[in-house]
Write a protein that holds these residues in place. Structure first.
Motif, PDB file in Angstrom:
ATOM      1  N   GLY A  41       0.823  -1.205   0.000  1.00  0.00           N
ATOM      2  CA  GLY A  41       0.000   0.000   0.000  1.00  0.00           C
ATOM      3  C   GLY A  41       0.852   1.248   0.000  1.00  0.00           C
ATOM      4  O   GLY A  41       1.513   1.562   1.002  1.00  0.00           O
ATOM      5  N   ALA A  42       0.832   1.969  -1.128  1.00  0.00           N
ATOM      6  CA  ALA A  42       1.628   3.190  -1.258  1.00  0.00           C
ATOM      7  C   ALA A  42       0.731   4.424  -1.205  1.00  0.00           C
ATOM      8  O   ALA A  42       0.974   5.417  -1.886  1.00  0.00           O
ATOM      9  N   GLY A  43      -0.321   4.363  -0.379  1.00  0.00           N
ATOM     10  CA  GLY A  43      -1.190   5.509  -0.188  1.00  0.00           C
ATOM     11  C   GLY A  43      -0.734   6.350   0.985  1.00  0.00           C
ATOM     12  O   GLY A  43       0.414   6.253   1.441  1.00  0.00           O
ATOM     13  N   SER A  44      -1.647   7.165   1.507  1.00  0.00           N
ATOM     14  CA  SER A  44      -1.287   8.061   2.600  1.00  0.00           C
ATOM     15  C   SER A  44      -0.903   7.291   3.862  1.00  0.00           C
ATOM     16  O   SER A  44       0.014   7.688   4.589  1.00  0.00           O
ATOM     17  N   THR A  45      -1.590   6.179   4.127  1.00  0.00           N
ATOM     18  CA  THR A  45      -1.267   5.382   5.309  1.00  0.00           C
ATOM     19  C   THR A  45       0.124   4.766   5.190  1.00  0.00           C
ATOM     20  O   THR A  45       0.929   4.819   6.126  1.00  0.00           O
ATOM     21  N   GLY A  46       0.416   4.174   4.025  1.00  0.00           N
ATOM     22  CA  GLY A  46       1.729   3.589   3.812  1.00  0.00           C
ATOM     23  C   GLY A  46       2.836   4.620   3.876  1.00  0.00           C
ATOM     24  O   GLY A  46       3.919   4.363   4.440  1.00  0.00           O
ATOM     25  N   ALA A  47       2.592   5.805   3.315  1.00  0.00           N
ATOM     26  CA  ALA A  47       3.602   6.863   3.336  1.00  0.00           C
ATOM     27  C   ALA A  47       3.877   7.324   4.760  1.00  0.00           C
ATOM     28  O   ALA A  47       5.039   7.500   5.158  1.00  0.00           O
ATOM     29  N   ALA A  48       2.797   7.515   5.560  1.00  0.00           N
ATOM     30  CA  ALA A  48       2.978   7.936   6.951  1.00  0.00           C
ATOM     31  C   ALA A  48       3.700   6.868   7.759  1.00  0.00           C
ATOM     32  O   ALA A  48       4.567   7.167   8.589  1.00  0.00           O
ATOM     33  N   ALA A  97      12.143   7.313  10.533  1.00  0.00           N
ATOM     34  CA  ALA A  97      12.533   8.271  11.566  1.00  0.00           C
ATOM     35  C   ALA A  97      12.909   7.589  12.874  1.00  0.00           C
ATOM     36  O   ALA A  97      13.513   8.212  13.739  1.00  0.00           O
ATOM     37  N   ARG A  98      12.543   6.318  13.018  1.00  0.00           N
ATOM     38  CA  ARG A  98      12.785   5.621  14.287  1.00  0.00           C
ATOM     39  C   ARG A  98      13.486   4.286  14.034  1.00  0.00           C
ATOM     40  O   ARG A  98      12.913   3.222  14.205  1.00  0.00           O
ATOM     41  N   PRO A  99      14.734   4.348  13.627  1.00  0.00           N
ATOM     42  CA  PRO A  99      15.458   3.105  13.313  1.00  0.00           C
ATOM     43  C   PRO A  99      15.629   2.186  14.508  1.00  0.00           C
ATOM     44  O   PRO A  99      15.898   1.003  14.348  1.00  0.00           O
ATOM     45  N   GLN A 100      15.467   2.733  15.722  1.00  0.00           N
ATOM     46  CA  GLN A 100      15.600   1.876  16.903  1.00  0.00           C
ATOM     47  C   GLN A 100      14.552   0.785  16.956  1.00  0.00           C
ATOM     48  O   GLN A 100      14.698  -0.195  17.692  1.00  0.00           O
ATOM     49  N   LEU A 101      13.478   0.938  16.176  1.00  0.00           N
ATOM     50  CA  LEU A 101      12.443  -0.086  16.139  1.00  0.00           C
ATOM     51  C   LEU A 101      12.864  -1.307  15.334  1.00  0.00           C
ATOM     52  O   LEU A 101      12.225  -2.360  15.395  1.00  0.00           O
ATOM     53  N   GLY A 102      13.932  -1.159  14.557  1.00  0.00           N
ATOM     54  CA  GLY A 102      14.438  -2.300  13.793  1.00  0.00           C
ATOM     55  C   GLY A 102      13.605  -2.679  12.598  1.00  0.00           C
ATOM     56  O   GLY A 102      13.674  -3.818  12.135  1.00  0.00           O
ATOM     57  N   LEU A 103      12.788  -1.761  12.072  1.00  0.00           N
ATOM     58  CA  LEU A 103      11.952  -2.012  10.900  1.00  0.00           C
ATOM     59  C   LEU A 103      12.315  -1.002   9.821  1.00  0.00           C
ATOM     60  O   LEU A 103      12.048   0.198   9.961  1.00  0.00           O
ATOM     61  N   HIS A 104      12.913  -1.495   8.747  1.00  0.00           N
ATOM     62  CA  HIS A 104      13.389  -0.599   7.699  1.00  0.00           C
ATOM     63  C   HIS A 104      12.648  -0.883   6.395  1.00  0.00           C
ATOM     64  O   HIS A 104      12.806  -1.946   5.795  1.00  0.00           O
ATOM     65  N   PRO A 105      11.775   0.047   5.932  1.00  0.00           N
ATOM     66  CA  PRO A 105      11.043  -0.183   4.678  1.00  0.00           C
ATOM     67  C   PRO A 105      11.990  -0.177   3.484  1.00  0.00           C
ATOM     68  O   PRO A 105      12.777   0.759   3.306  1.00  0.00           O
ATOM     69  N   VAL A 106      11.909  -1.227   2.664  1.00  0.00           N
ATOM     70  CA  VAL A 106      12.808  -1.318   1.508  1.00  0.00           C
ATOM     71  C   VAL A 106      12.064  -1.248   0.185  1.00  0.00           C
ATOM     72  O   VAL A 106      12.670  -0.957  -0.852  1.00  0.00           O
ATOM     73  N   VAL A 107      10.748  -1.505   0.191  1.00  0.00           N
ATOM     74  CA  VAL A 107      10.009  -1.481  -1.071  1.00  0.00           C
ATOM     75  C   VAL A 107       8.507  -1.358  -0.786  1.00  0.00           C
ATOM     76  O   VAL A 107       8.018  -1.846   0.237  1.00  0.00           O
ATOM     77  N   PHE A 108       7.816  -0.650  -1.689  1.00  0.00           N
ATOM     78  CA  PHE A 108       6.354  -0.573  -1.655  1.00  0.00           C
ATOM     79  C   PHE A 108       5.785  -1.453  -2.761  1.00  0.00           C
ATOM     80  O   PHE A 108       6.350  -1.543  -3.854  1.00  0.00           O
ATOM     81  N   LEU A 109       4.631  -2.065  -2.477  1.00  0.00           N
ATOM     82  CA  LEU A 109       3.847  -2.742  -3.503  1.00  0.00           C
ATOM     83  C   LEU A 109       2.443  -2.150  -3.475  1.00  0.00           C
ATOM     84  O   LEU A 109       1.856  -1.994  -2.398  1.00  0.00           O
TER      85      LEU A 109
END
Length: 611
Positions: A147-154, A161-173
């Motif tokens: 989902g590359a809509g407003s929710t996915g972008a946010a 902004a919070r790399p300490q969470l350990g979740l790094h987005p690498v691609v949108f579908l």
């Protein structure tokens, strides 16, 4: 207080620097003698006015290191308002106030905004860097965002902004082909969700996030199946109904639940019709602490009732919904009673002193096996109680009485289902003698996650390692979400003219054994191997499948696609009150089997379970 003083000092320093720089720039760093003193006198009213504006726009209360577009808008609005005041002073001079040149006012607005925004951004960057800490401390999941809509972008912005969470987005579908090849926050939009396997391999993904709050259950099932093929864990953002904040937060992500797989595309409710019967009216809800009753209260509170009257015999359940209403709807006038609604002296007093316009009767015993062993209680509560409450509704001029019925009332094999069918018949009988009260019943199947339903039971069994018990491999049930069911109940209430039974369109029945398998898989286990499924046999009063209407009943469309109006069977209502009087007299003396045979006199299609 100390924080406000420190902030005021920092902001003052920024504003002093901004105004002095504005004078320097305006005069190419060669300030004329006549303006050198003016700038200091100008600070005497510029500084306190800007600080007051920032305070009024909430810039002394927010967390400094959390800075987003709304904060930028409020900051600029405060400073822009100050600049308008400075221009007004030029047009309408005030004694003792320095006339600041126009160019300096504009330059000061620019430098003040840049200074404040820069200060807040530096704090935000520091927070993010400090929160991140050494990279090696964090296990980094490479995330595919569906989902590359407003929710996915946010969501992506928050994760980045919070790399300490350990979740790094690498691609949108995303399903939109026009978005393919573009980027959001530097993350590429690579293709559509059908390419999940290829995307996971190409980008070395280790987790999937579904960031489409309106995604249909069918699509979620497809994505989960693909994710299972490549061994990736999948989480999801909440649905639109669940979201209460203005933006998506990482904390709101959760694992995919079975409710996501069984849900369906929503159909809008015609709120204007419901509002006509609720707005400015007193509304009574029995069973207000239960699954259906509490959701009724939530949705009614949004429709501006004059007052809500809540009755429930369960103290804790009533306490929970009352506290929720006080926190979420402090403006709604609400009164509650810990009360069995069959305590007629008190219930009569409530209706007499605060006569409601509408009653939603959700109080009922609903557990089939339990009621088989206690038929007297089922008859007392579900049938006789409903009948007596309906008579009080007529006496005190209630305009609408809405009974929450069940699919188990059709060709019942359980005393619970039969007692609800008798309640339907009672309303039809009373409608013939009522001129002012409109009686109607709303019939539907199981609701997802309600107390005592199969889903919480399966969750408990899975949590303790199994086995998950299913009564029969072919047993099926209808399901819908609580929020949808209640929305449709309210819609049906607005459509009723009196004497009708409304049928909610429930979709396709679900095999319970398939539901059990899905829940086991969602919990990370393999059905039959890691968690056993045990077939226990149908319990007393249970059926293989439920029906929503009799074969001889026909239904008409209403103005809502998921509500139908039944053309009901002619209910056996001759000598009805005499028969009720006999039943009440015999309740204490009849055995279980005798009582079941007695109520079958009025519901001949009832096939009682006799031990």
């Amino acid at each position: 207080m100390i924080r406000i003083v420190l902030l005021a000092l920092v902001y003052s320093a920024l504003f002093v620097a901004a105004l002095l720089l504005a004078y320097e720039v305006r005069f190419d760093f060669l300030i004329p003698e006549s303006y050198r003193d003016q700038r200091w006198w100008a600070l005497l009213y510029v500084l306190p006015l800007k600080l007051l504006a920032l305070f009024c726009f909430g810039q002394f209360r927010g967390l400094l290191s959390f800075f987003r577009v709304p904060d930028l808008n409020r900051t600029f609005a405060a400073l822009f308002l100050c600049s308008l005041i400075f221009f007004a002073i030029r047009i309408f001079p005030a004694p003792g106030l320095v006339d600041i040149p126009r160019g300096i006012i504009l330059a000061d607005l620019l430098f003040s905004t840049v200074g404040l925004v820069g200060f807040r951004m530096v704090l935000r960057i520091y927070r993010e860097k400090k929160g991140a800490g050494p990279r090696e401390k964090h296990q980094r999941h490479r995330v595919v965002v569906i989902g590359a809509g407003s929710t996915g972008a946010a969501l992506a912005a928050d994760l980045l902004a919070r790399p300490q969470l350990g979740l790094h987005p690498v691609v949108f579908l995303d399903d939109d082909p026009e978005k393919k090849g573009r980027q959001i926050h530097g993350v590429p939009i690579w293709g559509n969700p059908e390419q999940l396997e290829d995307a996971a391999e190409r980008f070395s993904a280790t987790r999937i996030v579904i960031a489409v709050p309106t995604l249909q259950a069918r699509r979620i099932r497809e994505i989960l199946k693909t994710a299972g093929n490549v061994g990736l864990e999948t989480v999801i953002v909440p649905s639109l109904h669940e979201l209460s904040s203005g933006r998506i937060r990482v904390e709101e992500m959760r694992r995919v639940e079975v409710e996501d797989l069984l849900g369906r595309e929503s159909v809008p409710i015609k709120v204007d019709l419901i509002r006509k019967i609720v707005e400015g009216q007193t509304v009574l809800v029995t069973g207000a602490g239960g699954s259906i009753g509490s959701e009724l209260v939530r949705q009614l509170a949004t429709l501006s009732p004059k007052k809500l009257l809540l009755i429930d015999a369960a103290e804790n359940a009533l306490f929970e919904i009352v506290e929720e209403m006080r926190e979420g709807f402090p403006g709604v006038d609400l009164e509650s009673w810990v009360l069995d609604y069959r305590e007629w002296a008190i219930t009569r007093r409530i209706l007499e002193t605060q006569p409601p316009s509408v009653i939603f009767h959700a109080a009922a015993y609903k557990h089939v096996p339990l009621m088989e062993s206690q038929p007297r209680e089922a008859v007392l509560n579900n049938f006789l109680g409903t009948y007596q409450l309906s008579k009080l509704a007529i006496e005190f001029g209630v305009e609408r009485f809405v009974l929450i019925s069940t699919d188990k009332a059709i060709n019942p094999t359980s005393v619970m289902g039969c007692s609800k069918r008798m309640a339907e018949i009672a309303l039809q009988s009373l409608q013939r003698e009522s001129q002012n009260t409109k009686f109607l019943a709303v019939r539907f199947g199981n609701v997802l996650g309600s107390s005592g339903s199969v889903i919480p039971t399966f969750r408990r069994q899975i949590a303790r390692g199994g086995p998950v018990t299913v009564t029969h491999p072919e047993v099926t049930r209808y399901f819908m979400t609580i929020s949808e069911a209640v929305g449709l109940v309210l819609q049906a209430a607005s459509l009723g003219e009196g004497g009708e039974i409304f049928l909610l369109e429930m979709g396709d029945p679900i095999k319970i054994i398939d539901l059990a398998r899905q829940m086991i898989q969602l919990s990370g286990y393999e059905p039959e191997t890691e968690i056993e499924i045990e077939i226990t046999g149908l319990r007393p009063g249970e059926k293989l499948f439920e029906e929503l209407n009799y074969d001889t009943e026909t239904s008409d469309e209403t103005n809502h696609p998921r509500i139908r109006r039944l053309q009901c069977l002619s209910a056996r209502t001759e000598r009805f009150e005499e028969w009720i009087a006999e039943l009440e007299k015999d309740l204490l003396t009849l055995s279980r089997e005798e009582l079941k045979k007695k109520i079958a006199e009025r519901v001949p299609e009832y096939q009682p379970f006799v031990e």
